[in-house]
Scaffold this motif. Structure first.
Motif, PDB file in Angstrom:
ATOM      1  N   PRO A 187       0.743  -1.341   0.052  1.00 10.81           N
ATOM      2  CA  PRO A 187      -0.041   0.147  -0.154  1.00 10.81           C
ATOM      3  C   PRO A 187       0.855   1.096  -0.027  1.00 10.81           C
ATOM      4  O   PRO A 187       0.323   2.230  -0.687  1.00 10.81           O
ATOM      5  N   THR A 188       1.842   1.422   0.647  1.00 12.62           N
ATOM      6  CA  THR A 188       2.780   2.577   0.682  1.00 12.62           C
ATOM      7  C   THR A 188       3.445   2.918  -0.476  1.00 12.62           C
ATOM      8  O   THR A 188       3.532   3.859  -0.957  1.00 12.62           O
ATOM      9  N   PHE A 189       4.124   1.770  -1.164  1.00 11.57           N
ATOM     10  CA  PHE A 189       4.600   1.889  -2.328  1.00 11.57           C
ATOM     11  C   PHE A 189       3.615   2.338  -3.482  1.00 11.57           C
ATOM     12  O   PHE A 189       3.998   2.950  -4.172  1.00 11.57           O
ATOM     13  N   LEU A 190       2.527   1.990  -3.475  1.00  8.93           N
ATOM     14  CA  LEU A 190       1.456   2.107  -4.527  1.00  8.93           C
ATOM     15  C   LEU A 190       1.040   3.710  -4.054  1.00  8.93           C
ATOM     16  O   LEU A 190       1.058   4.517  -5.015  1.00  8.93           O
ATOM     17  N   MET A 191       0.757   4.262  -3.038  1.00  9.56           N
ATOM     18  CA  MET A 191       0.449   5.448  -2.645  1.00  9.56           C
ATOM     19  C   MET A 191       1.534   6.656  -2.923  1.00  9.56           C
ATOM     20  O   MET A 191       1.320   7.765  -3.553  1.00  9.56           O
ATOM     21  N   LYS A 192       2.795   6.170  -2.465  1.00 12.24           N
ATOM     22  CA  LYS A 192       3.768   7.214  -2.282  1.00 12.24           C
ATOM     23  C   LYS A 192       4.749   7.342  -3.654  1.00 12.24           C
ATOM     24  O   LYS A 192       5.171   8.340  -3.996  1.00 12.24           O
ATOM     25  N   TRP A 193       4.655   6.395  -4.383  1.00  7.33           N
ATOM     26  CA  TRP A 193       5.482   6.175  -5.872  1.00  7.33           C
ATOM     27  C   TRP A 193       4.729   5.864  -6.816  1.00  7.33           C
ATOM     28  O   TRP A 193       4.633   6.481  -8.063  1.00  7.33           O
ATOM     29  N   LEU A 194       3.935   4.737  -7.092  1.00  9.66           N
ATOM     30  CA  LEU A 194       3.323   4.129  -8.403  1.00  9.66           C
ATOM     31  C   LEU A 194       2.098   5.159  -8.769  1.00  9.66           C
ATOM     32  O   LEU A 194       2.407   5.544 -10.011  1.00  9.66           O
ATOM     33  N   ILE A 195       1.149   5.089  -7.861  1.00  7.20           N
ATOM     34  CA  ILE A 195       0.010   6.194  -8.308  1.00  7.20           C
ATOM     35  C   ILE A 195       0.431   7.569  -8.794  1.00  7.20           C
ATOM     36  O   ILE A 195       0.090   7.819 -10.071  1.00  7.20           O
ATOM     37  N   PRO A 196       1.305   8.130  -8.279  1.00  4.74           N
ATOM     38  CA  PRO A 196       1.855   9.560  -8.683  1.00  4.74           C
ATOM     39  C   PRO A 196       2.521   9.528 -10.409  1.00  4.74           C
ATOM     40  O   PRO A 196       2.664  10.420 -11.097  1.00  4.74           O
ATOM     41  N   ARG A 197       2.746   8.171 -10.667  1.00  5.63           N
ATOM     42  CA  ARG A 197       3.544   7.915 -11.948  1.00  5.63           C
ATOM     43  C   ARG A 197       2.664   7.297 -13.093  1.00  5.63           C
ATOM     44  O   ARG A 197       3.087   7.265 -14.086  1.00  5.63           O
ATOM     45  N   LEU A 198       1.709   6.599 -12.433  1.00  6.73           N
ATOM     46  CA  LEU A 198       0.932   5.646 -13.515  1.00  6.73           C
ATOM     47  C   LEU A 198       0.318   6.666 -14.595  1.00  6.73           C
ATOM     48  O   LEU A 198       0.176   6.032 -15.851  1.00  6.73           O
ATOM     49  N   ALA A 199      -0.017   7.851 -14.361  1.00  4.28           N
ATOM     50  CA  ALA A 199      -0.770   8.774 -15.596  1.00  4.28           C
ATOM     51  C   ALA A 199       0.410   8.529 -16.688  1.00  4.28           C
ATOM     52  O   ALA A 199       0.149   8.570 -17.800  1.00  4.28           O
ATOM     53  N   ASP A 200       1.729   8.637 -16.404  1.00  2.00           N
ATOM     54  CA  ASP A 200       2.638   8.572 -17.342  1.00  2.00           C
ATOM     55  C   ASP A 200       2.562   7.366 -18.322  1.00  2.00           C
ATOM     56  O   ASP A 200       2.733   7.150 -19.475  1.00  2.00           O
ATOM     57  N   PHE A 201       2.550   6.255 -17.595  1.00  2.00           N
ATOM     58  CA  PHE A 201       2.199   4.663 -18.174  1.00  2.00           C
ATOM     59  C   PHE A 201       1.081   4.974 -18.889  1.00  2.00           C
ATOM     60  O   PHE A 201       1.146   4.319 -20.229  1.00  2.00           O
ATOM     61  N   ARG A 202       0.113   5.289 -18.333  1.00  2.00           N
ATOM     62  CA  ARG A 202      -1.303   5.504 -19.371  1.00  2.00           C
ATOM     63  C   ARG A 202      -1.006   6.150 -20.604  1.00  2.00           C
ATOM     64  O   ARG A 202      -1.580   5.792 -21.477  1.00  2.00           O
ATOM     65  N   LYS A 203      -0.474   7.290 -20.412  1.00  2.00           N
ATOM     66  CA  LYS A 203      -0.155   8.113 -21.617  1.00  2.00           C
ATOM     67  C   LYS A 203       0.632   7.297 -22.918  1.00  2.00           C
ATOM     68  O   LYS A 203       0.231   7.222 -23.991  1.00  2.00           O
TER      69      LYS A 203
END
Length: 299
Positions: free
Chosen positions: A101-117
């Protein structure tokens, strides 16, 4: 030519070895426990090798059985994945990531929009992961903190897990040296009790003991630090964005290796799948991006 011995028996053995019982294997294969036992016995006769030690109310794999199962399970996983790819509609592209949960919230989610692009057609699905959760058979990959040794999985390093104390800017003014820290203000994480002793020893204040509020996850402790409750032990990459944004500051120059690293983990056959390959390329590139550059790049 391939020499394939008694595939039904092989399938029965793998299910029994993985689940630990003939009954569980029977439920999985939709046959009786007795049928599973018979098929395994026939397989052992054909191989000329004992695969199980049959004890009262207990099924124990032999050394040969363990070796056989460790090779068979990835093969069956790969076969199931290949079948799913072949039978799925061409438009369906799913990537399942197991992450804490912490890796998800603190690192992955803030960057997922880049991957989705980059990959708008991939359906990204997040499931609970972390070191204490078994690797899911349906996962495309996972992100884990550890020593890189997970049998049956390929592990590629992403980050070093370095430790340094962090706090809200207003608290940092009173922290000129490590000796200024006070035990009741040091926030703790229940599953990582050695973090503070490790850093305090390196800072040459080993007699100081963390006695502040205890939290279940790093993310909770870091949020408490942002809110001014105390000083948290920061761990990379959880703290990178908060430091870059000024929500947290690191009052000391000392950073200490935790003795573990963050890894991208997956079964080897996944490298042949285009959706996982795309995510792997992206996350390796994102992990290599220096801390703070992401904020500057986005204005």
């Amino acid at each position: 030519m391939r020499r394939l011995l008694f595939l039904n028996g092989i399938k029965a053995f793998e299910a029994a070895a993985r689940s630990g019982s003939f009954a569980a294997a029977g439920n999985e294969l939709n046959v009786s426990a007795a049928a599973v036992s018979r098929m395994v016995h026939l397989l052992e006769e054909r191989l000329g090798v004992a695969l199980f030690e049959r004890k009262a109310n207990k099924l124990v794999t032999t050394a040969a059985g363990r070796a056989y199962q460790s090779g068979l399970t990835p093969i069956f996983d790969a076969l199931a994945s290949l079948t799913a790819q072949v039978t799925a509609p061409a438009s369906v592209r799913v990537l399942t990531i197991g992450v804490g949960p912490t890796f998800l919230m603190k690192w992955l989610i803030p960057r997922l929009a880049d991957f989705r692009k980059e990959e708008p057609d991939i359906d990204v699905r997040i499931t609970t992961g972390g070191a204490g959760v078994p690797f899911g058979e349906d996962w495309s990959c996972g992100i884990r903190l550890g020593d890189g040794n997970w049998p049956g999985l390929t592990a590629e390093p992403l980050f070093a897990a370095d430790l340094t104390p962090v706090c809200a800017p207003r608290l940092a003014a009173g922290l000129k040296r490590a000796g200024d820290l006070k035990g009741p203000s040091l926030l703790r994480v229940a599953h990582s009790p050695d973090d503070w002793p490790l850093w305090l020893k390196a800072a040459q204040v080993p007699r100081l003991t963390a006695r502040g509020p205890e939290f279940q996850f790093y993310g909770q402790a870091l949020q408490a630090a942002v809110d001014g409750l105390g000083i948290a032990m920061g761990i990379r990459p959880y703290i990178d964005d908060d430091l870059a944004a000024g929500r947290l500051v690191a009052p000391f120059g000392l950073s200490v290796p935790k003795g573990m690293r963050w890894y991208l983990v997956y079964r080897s056959f996944r490298t042949e799948q285009r959706d996982f390959a795309a995510f792997r390329r992206w996350i390796m590139r994102a992990a290599a991006e220096p801390a703070g550059r992401r904020k500057a790049a986005r204005g």
